[in-house]
Design a protein around this motif. Sequence first.
Motif, short mmCIF file in Angstrom:
data_model
loop_
_atom_site.label_atom_id
_atom_site.label_comp_id
_atom_site.label_asym_id
_atom_site.label_seq_id
_atom_site.Cartn_x
_atom_site.Cartn_y
_atom_site.Cartn_z
N TRP A 241 12.74 1.86 0.49
CA TRP A 241 12.33 0.89 -0.52
C TRP A 241 13.55 0.31 -1.23
N VAL B 233 2.29 -0.24 4.45
CA VAL B 233 1.87 0.77 3.46
C VAL B 233 0.47 0.45 2.93
N GLY C 55 -1.66 2.43 6.09
CA GLY C 55 -1.49 3.80 5.64
C GLY C 55 -0.16 4.43 5.96
N LYS C 56 0.87 3.62 6.17
CA LYS C 56 2.18 4.17 6.46
C LYS C 56 2.88 4.58 5.16
N THR C 57 3.86 5.44 5.29
CA THR C 57 4.65 5.89 4.14
C THR C 57 6.11 5.55 4.37
N LEU C 58 6.77 5.14 3.31
CA LEU C 58 8.20 4.83 3.36
C LEU C 58 8.93 5.67 2.33
N SER C 59 10.10 6.11 2.69
CA SER C 59 10.90 6.89 1.76
C SER C 59 11.48 6.00 0.68
#
Length: 302
Positions: free
Chosen positions: A191, A179, A183-187
């Motif tokens: 988390w 992240v 630049g990755k996204t996690l729901s």
Amino acid sequence: MARLALAICGALAVASGASVVPARPALRLRGGDARAPVTTGQTRAESQTKKLSVRGGKAGGIDYQLILYFLGWYVGNYFYTLNNKLALTASGGAKDGFPVTIGFLQMVIGTIYALFAWTAPDMRPLPNVTPKDLLDVLPVAACAAGAHLSSILSMNLGAVSFAQIVKASEPAFAAAIGVGLYGKTLSMNKWLCLIPVIGGVCLASLKELDFSVWALLAACVANVLAAFRSNENKKLMDTPGLRDRIGSTGNQFALSTILGTISLLPFWLVFEAKRFGTFVELFKSSKALSSNLITSGLYFYL
């Protein structure tokens, strides 16, 4: 005329006595064509069963191949960890041991096996890579080799259980680095899944009697490098045409092992190359060191 009138009267009588059966509307299959009727004798359960696709064969089947792969990985990892610690202890342990030499030689054993697999008939085809492809693979290989060496340092400085406890938090490191730097996204659900992982690591570390700050730092460095390896490998495999030129997952791991061995060579030359003569004499005289070093190298690669 009489015959014609008689025929007409007979036809009207037949028509008036016949009952017209209304057409039944076609039943609509779930998820199918609205015009497709259900054939006689086909139940709804049968039609839904045909749409189920469960890995492993039949609906509700078990993927025994996947179970065997997981079992093989678990058993191999167990014996690698065990033999690795025995080799480290036999070489002198935390005070006078050879952790860098052992980690480097384990990579050398993997390199020898990879080269053998390419030269053996019909075992594994050579990858069709370019010098630029090798440079692209190098960051992944260097991170993998660094994570391997850091894990060995952690096990040499502390208990195997403590090193494995800290290594269990690797997903948290991978998520944070992915992240923050990639630049990755996690729901939110992902988390939240990390909370029991981090909490379990903290609780287990508090109960660990053989706690070492240096072992903790080495294990954390291994987690950071493993996280970089995962993210760099994802970028590497997105390179157009590279997957086809490498040929297989086995070839990718072989290239990473060979390049990782080259990456560890400077560290070995700086820290333990001058004591290699002592290590050779110890290797000849100690069966525990020689046997566990060779087997742990094979387990690590396989």
